[in-house]
Design a protein around this motif. Structure first.
Motif, short mmCIF file in Angstrom:
data_model
loop_
_atom_site.label_atom_id
_atom_site.label_comp_id
_atom_site.label_asym_id
_atom_site.label_seq_id
_atom_site.Cartn_x
_atom_site.Cartn_y
_atom_site.Cartn_z
N ALA A 1 -11.02 -1.27 21.32
CA ALA A 1 -11.06 0.02 22.01
C ALA A 1 -9.71 0.38 22.62
N ASP A 2 -9.01 -0.62 23.13
CA ASP A 2 -7.69 -0.36 23.70
C ASP A 2 -6.90 -1.67 23.64
N ALA A 3 -5.60 -1.55 23.90
CA ALA A 3 -4.73 -2.73 23.80
C ALA A 3 -5.08 -3.78 24.84
N ASN A 4 -5.53 -3.35 26.00
CA ASN A 4 -5.86 -4.28 27.09
C ASN A 4 -7.36 -4.51 27.10
N ASP A 5 -7.84 -5.41 26.21
CA ASP A 5 -9.28 -5.60 26.11
C ASP A 5 -9.82 -6.65 27.08
N ASP A 6 -8.94 -7.35 27.82
CA ASP A 6 -9.37 -8.28 28.87
C ASP A 6 -10.41 -9.28 28.37
N GLY A 7 -10.23 -9.73 27.13
CA GLY A 7 -11.18 -10.70 26.61
C GLY A 7 -12.57 -10.14 26.41
N GLY A 8 -12.67 -8.83 26.30
CA GLY A 8 -13.99 -8.22 26.10
C GLY A 8 -14.81 -8.13 27.36
N LEU A 9 -14.17 -8.21 28.52
CA LEU A 9 -14.88 -8.14 29.81
C LEU A 9 -14.48 -6.87 30.55
N GLY A 10 -15.29 -6.50 31.55
CA GLY A 10 -14.95 -5.40 32.45
C GLY A 10 -14.90 -4.03 31.81
N TRP A 11 -15.74 -3.78 30.77
CA TRP A 11 -15.66 -2.51 30.06
C TRP A 11 -16.85 -1.61 30.30
N ARG A 12 -17.98 -2.12 30.75
CA ARG A 12 -19.20 -1.30 30.88
C ARG A 12 -19.12 -0.42 32.12
N THR A 13 -19.18 0.89 31.93
CA THR A 13 -19.27 1.80 33.08
C THR A 13 -20.72 2.13 33.42
N ARG A 14 -21.64 1.62 32.62
CA ARG A 14 -23.07 1.75 32.89
C ARG A 14 -23.71 0.38 32.77
N ALA A 15 -24.65 0.08 33.64
CA ALA A 15 -25.38 -1.18 33.57
C ALA A 15 -26.79 -0.97 34.09
N ALA A 16 -27.73 -1.65 33.46
CA ALA A 16 -29.14 -1.56 33.84
C ALA A 16 -29.65 -2.95 34.20
N PHE A 17 -30.40 -3.02 35.28
CA PHE A 17 -30.93 -4.29 35.77
C PHE A 17 -32.42 -4.14 36.05
N ALA A 18 -33.12 -5.24 35.93
CA ALA A 18 -34.50 -5.32 36.38
C ALA A 18 -34.51 -5.93 37.77
N VAL A 19 -35.69 -6.04 38.35
CA VAL A 19 -35.88 -6.69 39.66
C VAL A 19 -37.03 -7.66 39.51
#
Length: 440
Positions: free
Chosen positions: A135-153
Motif C-alpha cells: 500500500a505504501d513504502a512504509n508498511d511497518d511490517g504490516g502493522l498499524g494500518w487499520r483505521t477501523r476495528a471491531a471488537f466483541a465483549v
C-alpha cells in the motif's frame, strides 16, 4: 457464526501442506480427503487439529497446532492471541483477523498473487501473472494500518475478539494491526459489561476517533454513559442500535472527518470507508489513472459509499459532465449528499444498483464500481454493458467474486486491459484490486 462440528475420534493429523487456497487456508490431503489447514505454509509438515468435518464429509477444516518441518518463510507472529501455536499450548483457538501473521510479508504477497491467479484461471478462464503491490513504502511490517476495528465483549465485560468461524471469545489487550489512535484508547481497561460489541474508527488524517457502543439487551443509558465518560477525549462516543438502525450521541459527534486528495468527507456511524490508512489515496489514484474521466463525460459511480470516488470524478468531468452516484445504505447515502454538496453535476441516488440502473435513462461513457464482497453479479454487468460505456473501472475486495464478474464481462466481448492488486490487508489473506475493462 457456525459452530465446529464433531470431526472424528482422532482430530489431530500429521499433514504435508501444498498450495494456498482462497480464504486463508492451505491445502493438504489425508487419506484422499482434502483438508483446508490454517496457520500453515506450503511445503510444511504440520500437526493439525480438525475443527470442522464429519467422517463422511467431503473435506475437513483444521488449525495448525505444531510445526514439524517449518518453511523458511515462517516468522514469529506479531500478535500473541492470534498465534496459532501459542494458542494451542493454552488449549484455545487463536483470535481471527491476522491469519497470515506467521508468514514473512514478501511471501504473503507472493501467496496472494498465486491465489488471485488461480481464481482468474478457474472462474474467468484467464491466464495472467499477478503481482501484489504494497500500500505504501512504509508498511511497518504490516502493522498499524487499520483505521477501523471491531471488537466483541466477553461475559466478564472485557474487550474480546472471536476465534475463526466460532462464537468463542478471546480477551485482547492490544490490536497491533490497528493505527495507534485506536490502541491509545485502551478500551481493554474498561468494564464494558452492558455492551455486546464495540466499533472504532480513527481517521488517518488525525481527526478525532469515533467509538460506537452496541448495547447488550437491557443495557441502561446510565451505564452506557458511564462507559463513555471513561473513554479518553477527544474521541466521540455514540450508541449504535443495529436492529433499529438508530445512532444516539453520547459525546462529541456521530461521524468522523475523513480526507483524500483535497476532498473532505464525513462518515457517520457504521458507514463504509476503506480500512487501510493509505487505501483511499491508493485506490483513488488507480481509478483516476485507469478510467481517465474527461470534461463533459457521463460517468456512474456505483456502490459509491460516502463519495470517495464520486468527488474526484465530478471534479474531472466538470460542470459540463454528469456523475450518477448510487449507494444502497440510507445513512451512507445521506453522508454522500453532505460530502458532495455544491457539485451540481452529481446525481445522488439511494437504492439497489440494479434497480437504479433499470430506471436510469440514457447512456454512460464510463463506470466505476466498488461492490461489496459478493461482487456485482451477472444482472448488473449486463445492465452496464447495455448502457454503452467504453470503459469500466472495477474495484474489488474479493478475487473470487471479481473473477466471476470478469467472466461475465468477457462473455459480452469486453477485454481486461489492466489489473493491479494491492496489499491493503497485510497479515491477513484479504487483498484489494483495480481492474480496467474496455469494450472490445
Amino acid at each position: 457464526m457456525p459452530q465446529a462440528t464433531e470431526p472424528t475420534r482422532n482430530p489431530d493429523l500429521e499433514l504435508t501442506v501444498s498450495a494456498p487456497a482462497h480464504g486463508g487456508h492451505f491445502i493438504a490431503r489425508h487419506e484422499g480427503r482434502v483438508v483446508f489447514v490454517r496457520h500453515a505454509l506450503p511445503g510444511e509438515r504440520v500437526r493439525a487439529r480438525v475443527t470442522e468435518g464429519t467422517p463422511d464429509a467431503g473435506f475437513w477444516r483444521a488449525d495448525t497446532v505444531e510445526v514439524l518441518e517449518a518453511s523458511p518463510h515462517r516468522v514469529q507472529h506479531p500478535w500473541r492471541p492470534a498465534d496459532a501455536l501459542l494458542a494451542a499450548q493454552t488449549g484455545q483457538p487463536p483470535v481471527g483477523g491476522a491469519e497470515f501473521g506467521h508468514i514473512a510479508l514478501d511471501e504473503q504477497r507472493s501467496l496472494k498473487a498465486a491465489i488471485f491467479e488461480e481464481q482468474l484461471r478457474r472462474l474467468a478462464g484467464v491466464e495472467r501473472r499477478v503481482s501484489v503491490e504494497p500500500a505504501d513504502a512504509n508498511d511497518d511490517g504490516g502493522l498499524g494500518w487499520r483505521t477501523r476495528a471491531a471488537f466483541a465483549v466477553d461475559s466478564s465485560g472485557r474487550l474480546a475478539m472471536n476465534a475463526h468461524r466460532s462464537d468463542q471469545l478471546i480477551p485482547v489487550d492490544v490490536m497491533p494491526l490497528a493505527v495507534p489512535a485506536i490502541n491509545e484508547l485502551r478500551l481493554w481497561e474498561l468494564d464494558l459489561g452492558p455492551v455486546s460489541r464495540v466499533e472504532v474508527a480513527a481517521p488517518a488524517n488525525g481527526s478525532a476517533p469515533l467509538v460506537l457502543l452496541v448495547p447488550a439487551p437491557g443495557a441502561s443509558p446510565r451505564r452506557l454513559g458511564a462507559i463513555a465518560e471513561r473513554i479518553p477525549s477527544p474521541a466521540s462516543v455514540a450508541v449504535w442500535d443495529p436492529e433499529q438502525q438508530q445512532l444516539t450521541r453520547l459525546r462529541g459527534r456521530t461521524w468522523v472527518a475523513e480526507s483524500c486528495g483535497g476532498h473532505e468527507y464525513r462518515v457517520t456511524g457504521e458507514g463504509f470507508w476503506q480500512i487501510h490508512r493509505a487505501a483511499p489515496q491508493v485506490l483513488t489514484q488507480a481509478v483516476l489513472a485507469g478510467v481517465k474521466p474527461q470534461p463533459g463525460q457521463r460517468v456512474a459511480d456505483l456502490y459509491a459509499g460516502a463519495g470517495l470516488f464520486t468527488a474526484p470524478l465530478a471534479a474531472a468531468v466538470g460542470n459540463s459532465g454528469t456523475v450518477l452516484s448510487v449507494e444502497g445504505s440510507p445513512g451512507t447515502s445521506r453522508d454522500a449528499r453532505k460530502n458532495l454538496h455544491g457539485m451540481p453535476q452529481v446525481e445522488i441516488v439511494q437504492g439497489k444498483v440494479e434497480r437504479v440502473l433499470h430506471r436510469h435513462h440514457g447512456g454512460l461513457d464510463a463506470v466505476v464500481l466498488d461492490p461489496p464482497r459478493a461482487g456485482a453479479g451477472r444482472k448488473v454487468v449486463e445492465q452496464l454493458h447495455n448502457k454503452g460505456p467504453g470503459v469500466v473501472g472495477y474495484v474489488a475486495c474479493d478475487p473470487a467474486s471479481f473473477a466471476r464478474d470478469l467472466g461475465y464481462f468477457l462473455e459480452l466481448g469486453w477485454q481486461l486491459q489492466d489489473l493491479r492488486v494491492f496489499d491493503l490487508y497485510p497479515n491477513t489473506h484479504h487483498m484489494e484490486s483495480f481492474a480496467l475493462l474496455v469494450r472490445a
